[in-house]
Design an enzyme around this catalytic site. Structure first.
Site, PDB file in Angstrom:
ATOM      1  N   GLY A  18     134.289  54.450  99.257  1.00 17.92           N
ATOM      2  CA  GLY A  18     134.643  54.599 100.661  1.00 17.92           C
ATOM      3  C   GLY A  18     135.658  53.615 101.187  1.00 17.92           C
ATOM      4  O   GLY A  18     136.038  53.687 102.361  1.00 17.92           O
ATOM      5  N   GLY A  20     138.738  53.341 100.058  1.00 13.98           N
ATOM      6  CA  GLY A  20     140.061  53.955 100.016  1.00 13.98           C
ATOM      7  C   GLY A  20     140.869  53.680  98.767  1.00 13.98           C
ATOM      8  O   GLY A  20     142.085  53.857  98.769  1.00 13.98           O
ATOM      9  N   LYS A  21     140.203  53.295  97.678  1.00 15.58           N
ATOM     10  CA  LYS A  21     140.978  52.937  96.484  1.00 15.58           C
ATOM     11  C   LYS A  21     141.691  54.144  95.874  1.00 15.58           C
ATOM     12  O   LYS A  21     142.799  54.009  95.354  1.00 15.58           O
ATOM     13  CB  LYS A  21     140.100  52.249  95.444  1.00 15.58           C
ATOM     14  CG  LYS A  21     138.902  53.018  94.954  1.00 15.58           C
ATOM     15  CD  LYS A  21     138.111  52.192  93.960  1.00 15.58           C
ATOM     16  CE  LYS A  21     136.873  52.946  93.474  1.00 15.58           C
ATOM     17  NZ  LYS A  21     135.882  53.160  94.540  1.00 15.58           N
ATOM     18  N   THR A  22     141.077  55.330  95.943  1.00 13.80           N
ATOM     19  CA  THR A  22     141.738  56.520  95.400  1.00 13.80           C
ATOM     20  C   THR A  22     143.002  56.844  96.178  1.00 13.80           C
ATOM     21  O   THR A  22     144.050  57.144  95.586  1.00 13.80           O
ATOM     22  CB  THR A  22     140.785  57.727  95.426  1.00 13.80           C
ATOM     23  OG1 THR A  22     139.673  57.467  94.575  1.00 13.80           O
ATOM     24  CG2 THR A  22     141.483  58.988  94.959  1.00 13.80           C
ATOM     25  N   ASP A  45     136.643  58.019  88.601  1.00 15.21           N
ATOM     26  CA  ASP A  45     135.705  57.986  89.717  1.00 15.21           C
ATOM     27  C   ASP A  45     134.905  59.279  89.731  1.00 15.21           C
ATOM     28  O   ASP A  45     135.487  60.363  89.750  1.00 15.21           O
ATOM     29  CB  ASP A  45     136.485  57.839  91.033  1.00 15.21           C
ATOM     30  CG  ASP A  45     135.590  57.522  92.211  1.00 15.21           C
ATOM     31  OD1 ASP A  45     134.411  57.905  92.178  1.00 15.21           O
ATOM     32  OD2 ASP A  45     136.079  56.888  93.162  1.00 15.21           O
ATOM     33  N   THR A 503     133.406  59.883 100.001  1.00 15.54           N
ATOM     34  CA  THR A 503     132.853  59.174  98.846  1.00 15.54           C
ATOM     35  C   THR A 503     131.441  58.647  99.099  1.00 15.54           C
ATOM     36  O   THR A 503     130.557  58.835  98.254  1.00 15.54           O
ATOM     37  CB  THR A 503     133.791  58.042  98.408  1.00 15.54           C
ATOM     38  OG1 THR A 503     135.073  58.599  98.097  1.00 15.54           O
ATOM     39  CG2 THR A 503     133.256  57.323  97.190  1.00 15.54           C
TER      40      THR A 503
END
Length: 595
Positions: A18, A20-22, A45, A503
């Site tokens: 959650g 925001g890495k993606t 992920d 997520t």
């Protein structure tokens, strides 16, 4: 952006669900591909939405992104990889060993360590010089392996021999049983990770004190094993311009700035970037192009109907049902960063306000919360379990018993296994178990609960439950073990905490599946820090609230038997008054959902 300066070949983006890495990984891939470099974006992920971001079906094969020249993507399914990995190890002994032994092996291979090692097994080939990756200038990984997994792969010795000789049966050695043949390949991969000229780790966080503390621990753990080329990205920071003439936005902005100012010392020396909170969902190329821009993006004013706070069941509604039993165990569970400690305290306060005796117990290091509660409310006792002390006590016990007759190599392997996150969960749960018996006469609210995998591991390898059942059952004596109490919905209510974001909701759903596997059925979900349930006039926050509605619907209609919506509050939820505010919706106090 500092983390994009002089880009190396490999990037690893890591952080809790959650944060925001993606999205940041995808935006980075687009930016690098735009410079004419050939880029491969790899996701491990389990909640991967890389395909959704680009509008392309990707899957477990390198796929060109048509809208972005030079960009290719690959989604490694960690669950499928873990299943294939388990089949490879368990297959040869199925039908040969007794079913009970095979079941024990399967459970040993069911946890997060197996999933992570299996995923690492999949993308190892991408970290070494091979024909598979020769054509790519940059390879970006969404989700990095933890320091624990890397340390395990760094250790010398024959894992299979260690297990076959019966020297170890702890939680994380089983996943390594099939690795011996690939040890040289793993060594090359770990060397690539530790090479600052080839690899850059990007730690992604939110501007929250608890999240930054967790990132600091990750930084120190990875730096200690040689992965020192790290950059910090604080994502989703509310712009000051969004806080004008809106009390909620102004309070959130002040809270975030205070967290950034008080950033842990371990992170201060790292190169740092901040990315402003955007009003839009990060799907599609336009959104990705804007994500890494420093220019603020104005939010469109949502329709008037969307500006009304969401009316939904409140936390107080759930507590009314819980209170009707008069006593019992309430376990508040969830992934890191969703606010489960605060909500455990809020539930305890609500029960105590009803003149019911309550014991709130937590293993969270934020002791200031427990101190505040212990001074302000009758009927409520508070205890804090020190996870470090409990883990060390458990480690010493295992080393003095199982480790007593091991040679130097065997002891080194066992000591590393005892550094697993599972070890802390088991140790803390044993401390919690001493408190559980109180639930027969009062409410016990338990924070930071173990995962379903750890509960199964305790039941399968601890032998406590089975031994008690054998001794007592033959004599016709009534008995209850902690595991039996957790599985009994009349005695235990499990509350799953999440956020109204993609997520965190998926992670909570996975945790629910894990608990069900252990025979534990979650009683309710709590959606925390919801903007949709709050009052705001900020266009940016209103747009974010509109984006939350799909996730709230998914919880209400798909995942949860019952749920509550907790609003994002202006004041920090510390102390009796502010904790009680979490229980009452700012939109309404009735329990009728508008679904």
């Amino acid at each position: 952006m500092n983390f994009l300066d002089h880009p190396p070949r490999f990037f690893f983006f890591t952080g809790k669900g959650g944060v925001g890495k993606t999205s940041i990984a995808c935006a980075t891939a687009v930016k690098l591909a735009g410079t004419g470099k050939r880029v491969l974006l790899v996701s491990t992920d389990p909640a991967s939405n890389v395909g959704q971001v680009f509008g392309v079906a990707i899957g477990n094969a390198i796929t060109a992104i048509p809208a972005v020249p030079n960009l290719f993507a690959l989604e490694i399914d960690p669950q499928a990889a873990a299943q294939a990995y388990r089949d490879r190890i368990v297959g040869p002994v199925r039908g040969v060993l007794p079913d009970t032994v095979v079941k024990g092996i399967e459970e040993q291979l069911s946890g997060a360590c197996t999933t992570e090692i299996a995923a690492f097994d999949e993308f190892t080939a991408l970290l070494i010089d091979s024909t598979l990756t020769a054509d790519y200038d940059h390879i970006l990984f969404d989700t990095a392996p933890t320091g624990h997994t890397i340390r395990l792969l760094q250790l010398p010795g024959a894992w299979s021999g260690f297990l076959e000789e019966g020297k170890g049966d702890a939680s994380c050695l089983g996943p390594l049983a099939g690795l011996e043949k690939q040890r040289e390949q793993y060594k090359s991969a770990v060397d690539a990770l530790a090479d600052a000229n080839r690899t850059r780790l990007v730690l992604v966080a939110r501007a929250q004190a608890s999240t930054l503390r967790e990132v600091a621990r990750t930084h120190e753990e990875l730096a200690a094993i040689g992965l020192r080329q790290q950059y910090l990205v604080i994502n989703g920071v509310l712009p000051k311009s969004a806080a004008v003439d809106d009390e909620l936005a102004a309070a959130v902005c002040a809270r975030e700035q205070a967290a950034i100012t008080a950033i842990p010392d371990a992170l201060k020396a790292l190169p740092r970037d901040q990315i402003a909170l955007k009003p839009f969902n990060l799907v599609g190329l336009d959104a990705l192009h804007h994500l890494l821009d420093n220019v603020e993006t104005l939010a469109e004013q949502p329709a008037a109907t969307n500006a009304k706070p969401r009316v939904a069941p409140t936390l107080a509604t759930l507590v009314d049902e819980i209170a009707a039993d008069g006593h019992g165990l309430v376990m508040v569970m969830g992934k890191g960063g969703v606010g489960k400690t605060t909500l455990a305290a809020a539930v305890a306060v609500e029960l105590a306000q009803r003149a019911l005796p309550v014991h709130l117990t937590t293993s969270d290091p934020a002791a200031h919360l427990t101190e505040t509660l212990s001074e302000t409310l009758e009927n409520l006792s508070v205890s804090r379990i020190d996870p470090h002390a409990e883990t060390e006590r458990y480690r010493q016990h295992v080393l003095e018993t199982k480790g007593a007759k091991l040679d130097a190599q065997g002891r080194a392997l066992l000591e590393e296994d005892l550094r697993s996150p599972c070890t802390e969960e088991i140790a803390v749960f044993q401390a919690f178990s001493r408190i559980i018996r109180e639930a027969g006469r009062k409410f016990v609210v338990m924070d930071t609960a173990p995962t379903g995998h750890t509960l199964l591991l305790l039941d399968a390898t601890g032998a406590y439950h089975r031994e008690i059942a054998r001794q007592m059952g033959d004599k016709g004596i009534h008995f209850t073990t902690p595991m039996m109490q957790l599985q009994d919905p009349k005695q235990t209510k499990v509350l799953l905490v999440t956020l109204a974001e993609t997520t965190p909701v998926l992670e909570a759903a996975n945790l629910q599946d894990d608990l069900r596997r252990a025979g534990i059925e979650p009683w309710a979900w709590i959606i925390n820090n919801s903007i949709a349930a709050a009052r705001t006039s900020s266009p940016l926050l209103l747009q974010r609230a509109a984006n939350e509605r799909r996730e709230i619907d998914a919880v209400a209609k798909v995942h949860a038997q019952r749920y509550a919506l907790v609003p994002l509050l202006k004041d920090e939820p510390v102390g009796q008054k502010n904790l009680r505010a979490l229980s009452q919706s700012q939109a309404a106090t009735n329990a009728e959902a508008d679904l």
